[in-house]
Design an enzyme around this catalytic site. Sequence first.
Site, PDB file in Angstrom:
ATOM      1  N   GLU A   1       0.868  -1.183   0.000  1.00 48.42           N
ATOM      2  CA  GLU A   1       0.000   0.000   0.000  1.00 48.42           C
ATOM      3  C   GLU A   1       0.899   1.225   0.000  1.00 48.42           C
ATOM      4  O   GLU A   1       1.765   1.360   0.862  1.00 48.42           O
ATOM      5  CB  GLU A   1      -0.928  -0.025   1.229  1.00 48.42           C
ATOM      6  CG  GLU A   1      -1.662   1.275   1.510  1.00 48.42           C
ATOM      7  CD  GLU A   1      -2.538   1.759   0.348  1.00 48.42           C
ATOM      8  OE1 GLU A   1      -3.390   1.002  -0.106  1.00 48.42           O
ATOM      9  OE2 GLU A   1      -2.326   2.912  -0.107  1.00 48.42           O
TER      10      GLU A   1
ATOM     11  N   TYR B   1      -6.662  -1.632  10.816  1.00 49.96           N
ATOM     12  CA  TYR B   1      -6.422  -2.322   9.539  1.00 49.96           C
ATOM     13  C   TYR B   1      -5.030  -2.944   9.506  1.00 49.96           C
ATOM     14  O   TYR B   1      -4.842  -4.082   9.081  1.00 49.96           O
ATOM     15  CB  TYR B   1      -6.605  -1.344   8.365  1.00 49.96           C
ATOM     16  CG  TYR B   1      -8.016  -1.358   7.826  1.00 49.96           C
ATOM     17  CD1 TYR B   1      -8.300  -1.882   6.572  1.00 49.96           C
ATOM     18  CD2 TYR B   1      -9.068  -0.872   8.578  1.00 49.96           C
ATOM     19  CE1 TYR B   1      -9.590  -1.916   6.077  1.00 49.96           C
ATOM     20  CE2 TYR B   1     -10.370  -0.893   8.107  1.00 49.96           C
ATOM     21  CZ  TYR B   1     -10.630  -1.419   6.852  1.00 49.96           C
ATOM     22  OH  TYR B   1     -11.914  -1.462   6.374  1.00 49.96           O
TER      23      TYR B   1
ATOM     24  N   ARG C   1     -25.028  19.423 -14.632  1.00 53.26           N
ATOM     25  CA  ARG C   1     -25.195  19.612 -16.079  1.00 53.26           C
ATOM     26  C   ARG C   1     -26.486  19.015 -16.625  1.00 53.26           C
ATOM     27  O   ARG C   1     -26.976  19.432 -17.664  1.00 53.26           O
ATOM     28  CB  ARG C   1     -23.999  19.023 -16.825  1.00 53.26           C
ATOM     29  CG  ARG C   1     -23.849  17.518 -16.680  1.00 53.26           C
ATOM     30  CD  ARG C   1     -22.593  17.024 -17.380  1.00 53.26           C
ATOM     31  NE  ARG C   1     -22.408  15.591 -17.193  1.00 53.26           N
ATOM     32  CZ  ARG C   1     -21.401  14.903 -17.693  1.00 53.26           C
ATOM     33  NH1 ARG C   1     -20.459  15.519 -18.387  1.00 53.26           N
ATOM     34  NH2 ARG C   1     -21.299  13.619 -17.493  1.00 53.26           N
TER      35      ARG C   1
ATOM     36  N   THR D   1     -18.037   0.000  -1.165  1.00 56.15           N
ATOM     37  CA  THR D   1     -17.185  -0.789  -0.274  1.00 56.15           C
ATOM     38  C   THR D   1     -17.695  -2.216  -0.038  1.00 56.15           C
ATOM     39  O   THR D   1     -16.934  -3.177  -0.192  1.00 56.15           O
ATOM     40  CB  THR D   1     -17.034  -0.058   1.074  1.00 56.15           C
ATOM     41  OG1 THR D   1     -16.324   1.136   0.813  1.00 56.15           O
ATOM     42  CG2 THR D   1     -16.291  -0.883   2.097  1.00 56.15           C
TER      43      THR D   1
ATOM     44  N   HIS E   1     -45.861   0.104  14.578  1.00 54.15           N
ATOM     45  CA  HIS E   1     -46.534   1.400  14.711  1.00 54.15           C
ATOM     46  C   HIS E   1     -46.107   2.125  15.989  1.00 54.15           C
ATOM     47  O   HIS E   1     -45.942   1.467  17.008  1.00 54.15           O
ATOM     48  CB  HIS E   1     -48.047   1.143  14.736  1.00 54.15           C
ATOM     49  CG  HIS E   1     -48.854   2.390  14.722  1.00 54.15           C
ATOM     50  ND1 HIS E   1     -48.929   3.204  13.619  1.00 54.15           N
ATOM     51  CD2 HIS E   1     -49.613   2.962  15.685  1.00 54.15           C
ATOM     52  CE1 HIS E   1     -49.713   4.237  13.900  1.00 54.15           C
ATOM     53  NE2 HIS E   1     -50.139   4.112  15.153  1.00 54.15           N
TER      54      HIS E   1
HETATM   55  P1  NDP Z   1     -20.986   9.805  -9.805  1.00 52.26           P
HETATM   56  O1  NDP Z   1     -20.644   9.048 -11.020  1.00 52.26           O
HETATM   57  O2  NDP Z   1     -22.038   9.291  -8.877  1.00 52.26           O
HETATM   58  O3  NDP Z   1     -21.388  11.287 -10.194  1.00 52.26           O
HETATM   59  C1  NDP Z   1     -20.584  12.090 -11.000  1.00 52.26           C
HETATM   60  C2  NDP Z   1     -21.358  13.348 -11.304  1.00 52.26           C
HETATM   61  O4  NDP Z   1     -20.512  14.263 -11.983  1.00 52.26           O
HETATM   62  C3  NDP Z   1     -22.555  13.088 -12.196  1.00 52.26           C
HETATM   63  O5  NDP Z   1     -23.597  13.924 -11.773  1.00 52.26           O
HETATM   64  C4  NDP Z   1     -22.027  13.484 -13.571  1.00 52.26           C
HETATM   65  O6  NDP Z   1     -23.019  13.945 -14.446  1.00 52.26           O
HETATM   66  C5  NDP Z   1     -21.123  14.639 -13.199  1.00 52.26           C
HETATM   67  N1  NDP Z   1     -20.069  14.866 -14.177  1.00 52.26           N
HETATM   68  C6  NDP Z   1     -19.234  13.964 -14.740  1.00 52.26           C
HETATM   69  N2  NDP Z   1     -18.377  14.582 -15.587  1.00 52.26           N
HETATM   70  C7  NDP Z   1     -18.686  15.891 -15.552  1.00 52.26           C
HETATM   71  C8  NDP Z   1     -18.180  17.026 -16.210  1.00 52.26           C
HETATM   72  N3  NDP Z   1     -17.177  16.940 -17.090  1.00 52.26           N
HETATM   73  N4  NDP Z   1     -18.737  18.237 -15.945  1.00 52.26           N
HETATM   74  C9  NDP Z   1     -19.756  18.341 -15.066  1.00 52.26           C
HETATM   75  N5  NDP Z   1     -20.296  17.289 -14.432  1.00 52.26           N
HETATM   76  C10 NDP Z   1     -19.759  16.072 -14.654  1.00 52.26           C
HETATM   77  O7  NDP Z   1     -19.589  10.007  -9.069  1.00 52.26           O
HETATM   78  P2  NDP Z   1     -19.213  10.542  -7.637  1.00 52.26           P
HETATM   79  O8  NDP Z   1     -17.903  11.211  -7.842  1.00 52.26           O
HETATM   80  O9  NDP Z   1     -20.318  11.307  -7.003  1.00 52.26           O
HETATM   81  O10 NDP Z   1     -19.008   9.200  -6.822  1.00 52.26           O
HETATM   82  C11 NDP Z   1     -18.191   8.148  -7.340  1.00 52.26           C
HETATM   83  C12 NDP Z   1     -18.708   6.809  -6.915  1.00 52.26           C
HETATM   84  O11 NDP Z   1     -18.394   6.602  -5.552  1.00 52.26           O
HETATM   85  C13 NDP Z   1     -20.211   6.638  -6.986  1.00 52.26           C
HETATM   86  O12 NDP Z   1     -20.666   6.273  -8.258  1.00 52.26           O
HETATM   87  C14 NDP Z   1     -20.467   5.579  -5.975  1.00 52.26           C
HETATM   88  O13 NDP Z   1     -20.321   4.326  -6.589  1.00 52.26           O
HETATM   89  C15 NDP Z   1     -19.403   5.821  -4.944  1.00 52.26           C
HETATM   90  N6  NDP Z   1     -19.920   6.522  -3.756  1.00 52.26           N
HETATM   91  C16 NDP Z   1     -20.874   5.898  -2.989  1.00 52.26           C
HETATM   92  C17 NDP Z   1     -21.393   6.531  -1.887  1.00 52.26           C
HETATM   93  C18 NDP Z   1     -22.437   5.852  -1.072  1.00 52.26           C
HETATM   94  O14 NDP Z   1     -22.586   4.638  -1.178  1.00 52.26           O
HETATM   95  N7  NDP Z   1     -23.201   6.560  -0.251  1.00 52.26           N
HETATM   96  C19 NDP Z   1     -20.961   7.860  -1.496  1.00 52.26           C
HETATM   97  C20 NDP Z   1     -19.988   8.426  -2.380  1.00 52.26           C
HETATM   98  C21 NDP Z   1     -19.497   7.766  -3.455  1.00 52.26           C
HETATM   99  P3  NDP Z   1     -23.950  12.942 -15.307  1.00 52.26           P
HETATM  100  O15 NDP Z   1     -24.973  12.411 -14.369  1.00 52.26           O
HETATM  101  O16 NDP Z   1     -24.533  13.831 -16.356  1.00 52.26           O
HETATM  102  O17 NDP Z   1     -23.035  11.905 -15.859  1.00 52.26           O
END
Ligand code: NDP
Length: 452
Positions: A35, A99, A199, A311, A435
């Site tokens: 790591e 860990y 967007r 995770t 309830h």
């Molecule tokens: P996501 O893929 O969920 O979201 C990315 C966002 O960024 C989307 O809204 C996307 O838009 C937008 N985007 C991508 N490229 C651009 C750009 N060039 N300009 C503007 N907007 C853009 O990724 P996250 O970073 O939020 O999270 C990553 C992953 O981590 C998640 O998919 C999830 O699997 C995991 N995660 C899980 C959590 C949980 O379980 N609670 C919490 C946090 C993360 P569009 O929708 O149009 O593609």
Amino acid sequence: MSFDYDLFVIGGGSGGVRAARVAAGETGAKVGLAEEDRYGGTCVIRGCVPKKLMVFASGYSSMVDEAQAYGWDIQPGTFDWPGFRGKLEAELDRLEGIYRKLLANSGVDSFDTRATIKDAHTVQLSTGETRTAKHILVATGGHPVVPDVPGAELAITSNEIFHLKKLPKSILIVGGGFIACEFACILHGMGIEVMQYYRGAQILRGFDDEARGLIATDMRESGIDICTGTNVLEMRKQGDRIWVKATNGDEKVFDQVMFATGRDPNTSGMGLEETGVKLGRRGEIVVDDYSQTAVPSIYAIGDVTNRINLTPVAIREAMVFVDTVFRGNPTPVDHDLVPSAVFTQPELGTVGLSEEDAREQEPIEVYSTSFKPMQSSFAGKPDRVLMKLVVSQKTRKVLGCHIVAPAAGEMIQLAGIAIKMGATKEDFDQTVAVHPTMSEEIVTMRAPVRTA
Ligand code: NDP
């Protein structure tokens, strides 16, 4: 041919650590793990764990007026970010220590160094040494990506948010996914003025439309300024603040800008393609149902494979990797009906198909109710919750369950068991309600609100 190790794991996050310690501790395999950063990976160090602690911290601000409405004579205070951050850092140190200890107690040799792939059975450590292994497991996770707009380097990502020396007064969050929406709510709860640019037409693309709509409404009602159909065009430094020009022509100045615009797999410079491992369009490692790559001795699990980036999924992938490779019990990864939660305020808990995806698949019935829960209604708050089931007309099975409510993450874990077992709508109906709770509505919805 003899190797230094039966298994060498690259990456000490949730998936890598689980695979290493189970293979070593439970099957007697000789295991090494490298790591380059901190043990615990994204989840423990810069993701789920510190995020959830920030969710807790931010939740207290809205409790003050609620407590007042219930008769408590208390006044709002201010949030001590440095105090909280110090405790947060100490907690992450403690978890990282656990860990490390788990690995050591299982007999895993840990290397605090970067490792790359030299050939199908050899890893190159950044110390200059090499180690050979019968199997190599790549579990290197992912990293935030920032769009290529002028001035993007002025912004932070979720990696930096936990380390801010002081909280900004205002922030622009770019993106509409998990991280963007969760941090919009967290930072708003900590007293920061939050604007969010997305967007697309509606935040949380991919989730059930009704659930997305209610979360967006609740977030806006709480004071978060969500601008849809809007993106960043250009950014410039203006004193110690950041000037942002948006695609809709708006020009605004913020103390901080955070991109939450997705994550890419950590595969560059790893020697993967040179060894014959196939990568996909986003740089993800392409694997089969058993997490095996195009090179038979190399496997990959977790976010680096960009399947379902959560995770508990990486941990599952680790467990079945050990079953497959070290217990002689080849087991495919089951990615079906994975429950998950988005820790917005209110939370979204979801399992299975959205209404939109389900109706593409087969004829469905939709059972849905949205209401003001007792606790916030008494306090005169506008918050609404949503309970929703998407049901197959033919098999009566519940295909999807979507809950928007405080603690929806806790609720969906339990609903997920029933749905994974194949529960029908009638099974839900036969279950007696608890309830008074919010979740009792999930077993008392009698008539579908629509069919499709
Ligand atoms: P996501 O893929 O969920 O979201 C990315 C966002 O960024 C989307 O809204 C996307 O838009 C937008 N985007 C991508 N490229 C651009 C750009 N060039 N300009 C503007 N907007 C853009 O990724 P996250 O970073 O939020 O999270 C990553 C992953 O981590 C998640 O998919 C999830 O699997 C995991 N995660 C899980 C959590 C949980 O379980 N609670 C919490 C946090 C993360 P569009 O929708 O149009 O593609």
